[in-house]
Scaffold this motif. Structure first.
Motif, PDB file in Angstrom:
ATOM      1  N   ARG A 126       0.718  -0.617  -0.380  1.00  0.00           N
ATOM      2  CA  ARG A 126      -0.190  -0.509   0.274  1.00  0.00           C
ATOM      3  C   ARG A 126       0.928   1.088  -0.359  1.00  0.00           C
ATOM      4  NH1 ARG A 126      -3.343  -3.158   3.619  1.00  0.00           N
ATOM      5  NH2 ARG A 126      -4.978  -3.845   2.654  1.00  0.00           N
ATOM      6  N   ARG A 127       1.856   1.498   0.950  1.00  0.00           N
ATOM      7  CA  ARG A 127       2.447   2.406   1.091  1.00  0.00           C
ATOM      8  C   ARG A 127       3.885   2.624  -1.212  1.00  0.00           C
ATOM      9  NH1 ARG A 127       3.217   0.431   6.331  1.00  0.00           N
ATOM     10  NH2 ARG A 127       5.036  -0.864   5.582  1.00  0.00           N
ATOM     11  N   TYR A 128       3.886   1.495  -1.026  1.00  0.00           N
ATOM     12  CA  TYR A 128       4.495   1.769  -2.343  1.00  0.00           C
ATOM     13  C   TYR A 128       3.441   2.315  -3.051  1.00  0.00           C
ATOM     14  CZ  TYR A 128       6.121   0.714  -6.568  1.00  0.00           C
ATOM     15  OH  TYR A 128       7.310   1.247  -7.750  1.00  0.00           O
ATOM     16  N   TYR A 129       2.183   1.603  -3.228  1.00  0.00           N
ATOM     17  CA  TYR A 129       1.277   2.362  -4.481  1.00  0.00           C
ATOM     18  C   TYR A 129       0.880   4.081  -3.901  1.00  0.00           C
ATOM     19  CZ  TYR A 129      -3.335   3.181  -6.958  1.00  0.00           C
ATOM     20  OH  TYR A 129      -3.545   3.620  -7.294  1.00  0.00           O
ATOM     21  N   ARG A 130       0.947   4.315  -2.993  1.00  0.00           N
ATOM     22  CA  ARG A 130       0.570   5.676  -2.350  1.00  0.00           C
ATOM     23  C   ARG A 130       2.250   6.593  -2.644  1.00  0.00           C
ATOM     24  NH1 ARG A 130      -2.517   4.184   3.052  1.00  0.00           N
ATOM     25  NH2 ARG A 130      -4.820   3.861   1.734  1.00  0.00           N
ATOM     26  N   GLY A 131       3.136   6.036  -3.417  1.00  0.00           N
ATOM     27  CA  GLY A 131       4.400   6.899  -4.129  1.00  0.00           C
ATOM     28  C   GLY A 131       5.296   6.629  -2.935  1.00  0.00           C
ATOM     29  N   SER A 132       5.287   6.536  -1.472  1.00  0.00           N
ATOM     30  CA  SER A 132       6.837   6.426  -0.399  1.00  0.00           C
ATOM     31  C   SER A 132       7.933   5.696  -1.247  1.00  0.00           C
ATOM     32  CB  SER A 132       6.114   5.701   0.976  1.00  0.00           C
ATOM     33  OG  SER A 132       5.936   4.508   0.792  1.00  0.00           O
ATOM     34  N   SER A 133       8.380   6.584  -0.505  1.00  0.00           N
ATOM     35  CA  SER A 133       9.923   5.260  -0.458  1.00  0.00           C
ATOM     36  C   SER A 133      10.085   3.979  -0.408  1.00  0.00           C
ATOM     37  CB  SER A 133      11.143   6.563  -0.263  1.00  0.00           C
ATOM     38  OG  SER A 133      11.036   6.232   0.851  1.00  0.00           O
ATOM     39  N   VAL A 134       9.209   3.074  -0.548  1.00  0.00           N
ATOM     40  CA  VAL A 134       9.660   1.506  -0.352  1.00  0.00           C
ATOM     41  C   VAL A 134      10.096   1.272  -2.184  1.00  0.00           C
ATOM     42  CG1 VAL A 134       8.238  -0.927  -0.087  1.00  0.00           C
ATOM     43  CG2 VAL A 134       7.465   1.747   1.366  1.00  0.00           C
ATOM     44  N   ASN A 135      10.834  -0.157  -1.461  1.00  0.00           N
ATOM     45  CA  ASN A 135      11.886  -0.353  -2.258  1.00  0.00           C
ATOM     46  C   ASN A 135      10.753  -1.630  -2.799  1.00  0.00           C
ATOM     47  OD1 ASN A 135      13.692  -2.388  -3.827  1.00  0.00           O
ATOM     48  ND2 ASN A 135      14.535  -1.135  -3.567  1.00  0.00           N
ATOM     49  N   LEU A 136      10.544  -1.858  -3.815  1.00  0.00           N
ATOM     50  CA  LEU A 136       9.704  -3.121  -3.921  1.00  0.00           C
ATOM     51  C   LEU A 136       9.570  -4.690  -3.396  1.00  0.00           C
ATOM     52  CD1 LEU A 136       6.675  -3.641  -3.754  1.00  0.00           C
ATOM     53  CD2 LEU A 136       6.552  -3.593  -6.044  1.00  0.00           C
ATOM     54  N   GLU A 137      11.029  -4.609  -4.185  1.00  0.00           N
ATOM     55  CA  GLU A 137      11.518  -6.017  -4.774  1.00  0.00           C
ATOM     56  C   GLU A 137      12.570  -6.493  -2.661  1.00  0.00           C
ATOM     57  OE1 GLU A 137      14.986  -6.043  -7.393  1.00  0.00           O
ATOM     58  OE2 GLU A 137      13.454  -5.872  -8.977  1.00  0.00           O
ATOM     59  N   GLU A 138      12.784  -4.964  -2.151  1.00  0.00           N
ATOM     60  CA  GLU A 138      13.761  -5.298  -0.851  1.00  0.00           C
ATOM     61  C   GLU A 138      12.310  -5.525  -0.181  1.00  0.00           C
ATOM     62  OE1 GLU A 138      15.662  -2.071   0.565  1.00  0.00           O
ATOM     63  OE2 GLU A 138      17.164  -1.563  -1.645  1.00  0.00           O
ATOM     64  N   ALA A 139      11.112  -5.053  -0.427  1.00  0.00           N
ATOM     65  CA  ALA A 139      10.413  -5.485   0.707  1.00  0.00           C
ATOM     66  C   ALA A 139       9.557  -7.124   0.508  1.00  0.00           C
ATOM     67  CB  ALA A 139       9.288  -4.505   0.641  1.00  0.00           C
ATOM     68  N   LEU A 140       9.371  -7.558  -0.431  1.00  0.00           N
ATOM     69  CA  LEU A 140       9.412  -8.872  -1.130  1.00  0.00           C
ATOM     70  C   LEU A 140      10.252  -9.091  -0.164  1.00  0.00           C
ATOM     71  CD1 LEU A 140       8.128  -8.165  -4.360  1.00  0.00           C
ATOM     72  CD2 LEU A 140       6.448  -9.027  -2.561  1.00  0.00           C
ATOM     73  N   ASN A 141      11.808  -9.183  -0.324  1.00  0.00           N
ATOM     74  CA  ASN A 141      12.883  -9.695   0.088  1.00  0.00           C
ATOM     75  C   ASN A 141      12.819 -10.036   1.470  1.00  0.00           C
ATOM     76  OD1 ASN A 141      14.388 -10.396  -2.850  1.00  0.00           O
ATOM     77  ND2 ASN A 141      15.750  -9.058  -2.601  1.00  0.00           N
ATOM     78  N   GLU A 142      12.553  -8.848   2.272  1.00  0.00           N
ATOM     79  CA  GLU A 142      12.329  -8.924   3.578  1.00  0.00           C
ATOM     80  C   GLU A 142      11.383  -9.947   4.274  1.00  0.00           C
ATOM     81  OE1 GLU A 142      13.217  -8.160   7.865  1.00  0.00           O
ATOM     82  OE2 GLU A 142      14.158  -7.781   6.049  1.00  0.00           O
ATOM     83  N   PHE A 143       9.880  -9.961   3.577  1.00  0.00           N
ATOM     84  CA  PHE A 143       8.893 -10.659   3.964  1.00  0.00           C
ATOM     85  C   PHE A 143       9.249 -12.106   3.820  1.00  0.00           C
ATOM     86  CE2 PHE A 143       5.761 -13.257   1.642  1.00  0.00           C
ATOM     87  CZ  PHE A 143       4.727 -13.230   2.846  1.00  0.00           C
ATOM     88  N   TRP A 144       9.888 -12.576   2.636  1.00  0.00           N
ATOM     89  CA  TRP A 144      10.489 -14.104   2.518  1.00  0.00           C
ATOM     90  C   TRP A 144      11.400 -14.769   3.044  1.00  0.00           C
ATOM     91  CZ3 TRP A 144       6.849 -16.805   0.097  1.00  0.00           C
ATOM     92  CH2 TRP A 144       5.891 -16.576  -0.972  1.00  0.00           C
ATOM     93  N   ALA A 145      12.229 -13.006   4.030  1.00  0.00           N
ATOM     94  CA  ALA A 145      13.494 -14.064   5.490  1.00  0.00           C
ATOM     95  C   ALA A 145      12.816 -13.987   6.476  1.00  0.00           C
ATOM     96  CB  ALA A 145      14.468 -12.757   4.716  1.00  0.00           C
ATOM     97  N   ARG A 146      11.341 -13.081   6.052  1.00  0.00           N
ATOM     98  CA  ARG A 146      10.942 -12.905   7.758  1.00  0.00           C
ATOM     99  C   ARG A 146       9.985 -14.121   7.706  1.00  0.00           C
ATOM    100  NH1 ARG A 146       7.837  -8.236   8.910  1.00  0.00           N
ATOM    101  NH2 ARG A 146       7.670  -9.127  11.252  1.00  0.00           N
ATOM    102  N   LEU A 147       9.322 -14.753   6.744  1.00  0.00           N
ATOM    103  CA  LEU A 147       8.392 -15.970   6.921  1.00  0.00           C
ATOM    104  C   LEU A 147       9.993 -17.325   7.461  1.00  0.00           C
ATOM    105  CD1 LEU A 147       5.710 -17.135   6.311  1.00  0.00           C
ATOM    106  CD2 LEU A 147       5.776 -16.606   3.797  1.00  0.00           C
ATOM    107  N   LEU A 148      10.683 -16.922   6.299  1.00  0.00           N
ATOM    108  CA  LEU A 148      11.099 -18.304   6.143  1.00  0.00           C
ATOM    109  C   LEU A 148      12.122 -18.799   7.938  1.00  0.00           C
ATOM    110  CD1 LEU A 148      12.769 -20.811   5.434  1.00  0.00           C
ATOM    111  CD2 LEU A 148      14.613 -19.330   4.599  1.00  0.00           C
TER     112      LEU A 148
END
Length: 532
Positions: A126-148
């Motif tokens: 949501r934050r990425y879509y709204r234009g914030s400085s979220v790096n989408l690839e890093e956010a996805l990498n972080e998600f899989w790392a935390r989930l693992l």
């Protein structure tokens, strides 16, 4: 010749406008017009003061029409923005709700104890879509790392694993791929889908803001004189019912709107780029399909890890060492496997009914609207010189040509500033373009480049977007969202219509009614005449 004979009174041709009524009352015998500085210096009912007042009135009238046209277009673009904004946010909410309900069934306490990992993922989207400085690839990498980390620790409750050990375990995922190919596949699809979605709505925002700013650019003094000659000099000459010749009106408007017409190339480029990005909303890679199936794909990855858990655990122990024992507990892995198939089928049933149909319909609608306005800036002079304003083909030999009632002979000028060098109606210095409009041309170029990058799947950074899409000072930025970045809320109008102009009595002063400000103007003119 008609103009050499003093008319019996201003508006002797029978026009009924309020200006005519006043001049007829106060000027039964028009004097010579040597004092006029704008209108032809024949017999006239207008004083110098009246001429100045009418020149200001004519400028306000035409500037008002340009602003109203801009507001109509901006409202249309803003309406499309709000539709897409609502759709994308609703899409993310439905996807997260689907994941929450399905994972509660599938994973029970394993999900409830780690729900924050999934909530944070959707928050980043949501934050990425709204234009914030979220790096989408890093956010996805972080998600899989935390989930693992959470799944690996939950699957081995008999061991005590600290942060350093879990970090070592996640590093093994780069080569062992416990989730299979899902993380890589999802990263590509989610990134491309969200880059396209965010860039598309930003294109709507930018185009609306360009229209707003350009529509507020004031007319030059030379343009004001030309508009006065076009719209109000016939009143002073006793020809108030005579409408301007078509090409005469267009030459005046092409001259007054020459800088605006220079937007045409970059405006069309922006529309073309938006139409291209809109194609990304169709098919299996669209953001609708990606978000609808996101819960299923994550569940698929979790089940893959459960199936490969023994091999993965063995490899981690070899690479990171054996963790310290903490006691023997059941991991619940078998229970997850028993319930997983049912939940995956449920997710598939839910998502397959929402894959892209609504978004494709929205794309069809916005595509049609974008194509309608692709030539807006070069069509604007002709739109202002509509049939209700000009004499029309049937009266081209007896229309107001700036001097008298006759044909208009000069050729029609081209579009843009450079084409006005020989404009017979408006004096323009083509070496001095309007800087506000030049800045907006640059914004169109920047946004077009971003859209092209988005079409190619490259992430786009909007943090350096200039004030034309930041909402600063425009009153168009939603208060709670302004600090996030360039997300702008464009006011919507109910049923916006392109090129919607005021009724005929406001377009030309020959109508039967005047705006209250016009009535005040007439009273001031009357006082001036009575003093003479």
């Amino acid at each position: 010749m008609e103009d050499s004979i003093p008319p019996r009174g201003c508006c002797a041709d029978g026009a009924r406008s309020s200006i005519c009524s006043l001049t007829r009352l106060l000027c039964p015998s028009p004097p010579p017009g040597e004092h006029l500085r704008i209108c032809p210096q024949g017999y006239t009912c207008c004083t110098s003061e009246m001429e100045d007042e009418l020149a200001s009135l004519g400028r306000r009238e035409v500037e008002g029409l340009v602003k109203e046209a801009g507001r109509s277009l901006q409202g249309s673009l803003g309406g499309q923005y709000k539709i897409f904004e609502g759709h994308f946010l609703d899409l993310m909410n439905r996807s997260e709700n689907s994941l929450r309900e399905s994972f509660r069934v599938t994973y029970g306490s394993l999900y409830s104890q780690n729900s924050g990992v999934f909530h944070d993922l959707y928050g980043d989207l949501r934050r990425y879509y709204r234009g914030s400085s979220v790096n989408l690839e890093e956010a996805l990498n972080e998600f899989w790392a935390r989930l693992l980390e959470r799944l690996f620790k939950a699957s081995n409750p008999q061991y005590t694993m600290g942060d350093e050990y879990l970090e070592c375990a996640t590093k093994q995922a780069e080569t062992l791929r416990p989730f299979g190919e899902t993380p890589r596949d999802l990263k590509l699809k989610v990134t491309h889908a969200f880059v396209a979605a965010r860039s598309f709505v930003q294109g709507l925002v930018t185009s609306g803001e360009v229209v707003r700013k350009v529509s507020q650019v004031p007319f030059s003094p030379e343009c004001m004189r030309a508009i006065m000659k076009l719209t109000h000099c016939p009143h002073c000459r006793g020809m108030s019912s005579t409408k301007p010749c078509t090409n005469y009106c267009r030459n005046v408007m092409k001259g007054c709107l020459a800088n605006q017409a220079d937007l045409d190339t970059e405006w069309r480029n922006l529309v073309d780029a938006m139409l291209q990005v809109a194609e990304r909303f169709k098919g299996p890679a669209s953001v609708d399909v990606v978000m609808a199936f996101l819960p299923y794909r994550i569940s698929e990855a979790i089940m893959t890890m459960q199936e490969n858990l023994e091999v993965f655990t063995s490899k981690v122990f070899q690479a990171c060492g054996n963790p310290r024992m903490a006691g023997t507990h059941s991991s619940g892995t078998e229970e997850v496997r028993k319930r997983g198939k049912f939940a995956e089928d449920k997710i598939t049933a839910v998502t397959s009914s929402t894959t892209g149909a609504r978004l494709e319909k929205l794309v069809v609608n916005v595509t049609a609207k974008l194509k309608e306005v692709q030539q807006y800036w070069v069509q604007l002079p002709g739109t202002l010189c509509s049939d209700r304003v000009v004499a029309g083909p049937a009266n081209e030999d007896k229309c107001w040509n700036g001097m008298t009632r006759a044909s208009y002979l000069p050729e029609l000028m081209g579009d843009g500033l450079a084409s006005q060098i020989n404009n017979p109606e408006v004096e323009i210095d083509i070496t001095k373009p309007d800087m506000t409009i030049r800045q907006q041309i640059m914004q169109l170029k920047i946004m077009t480049n971003r859209l092209k990058n988005a079409f190619n799947g490259n992430d786009v950074d909007f943090q350096d977007t200039s004030d034309d899409v930041s909402g600063s000072g425009s009153g168009m930025c939603a208060e709670e969202l302004c600090p996030r970045g360039p997300r702008v809320i464009i006011p919507n109008t109910d049923g916006p219509k392109l090129y919607a102009y005021p009724s005929g009595d406001k377009v030309h002063s020959t109508g039967s009614q005047l705006h209250p400000r016009g009535a005040l103007l007439l009273l001031s003119l009357a006082l001036l005449l009575l003093r003479r």
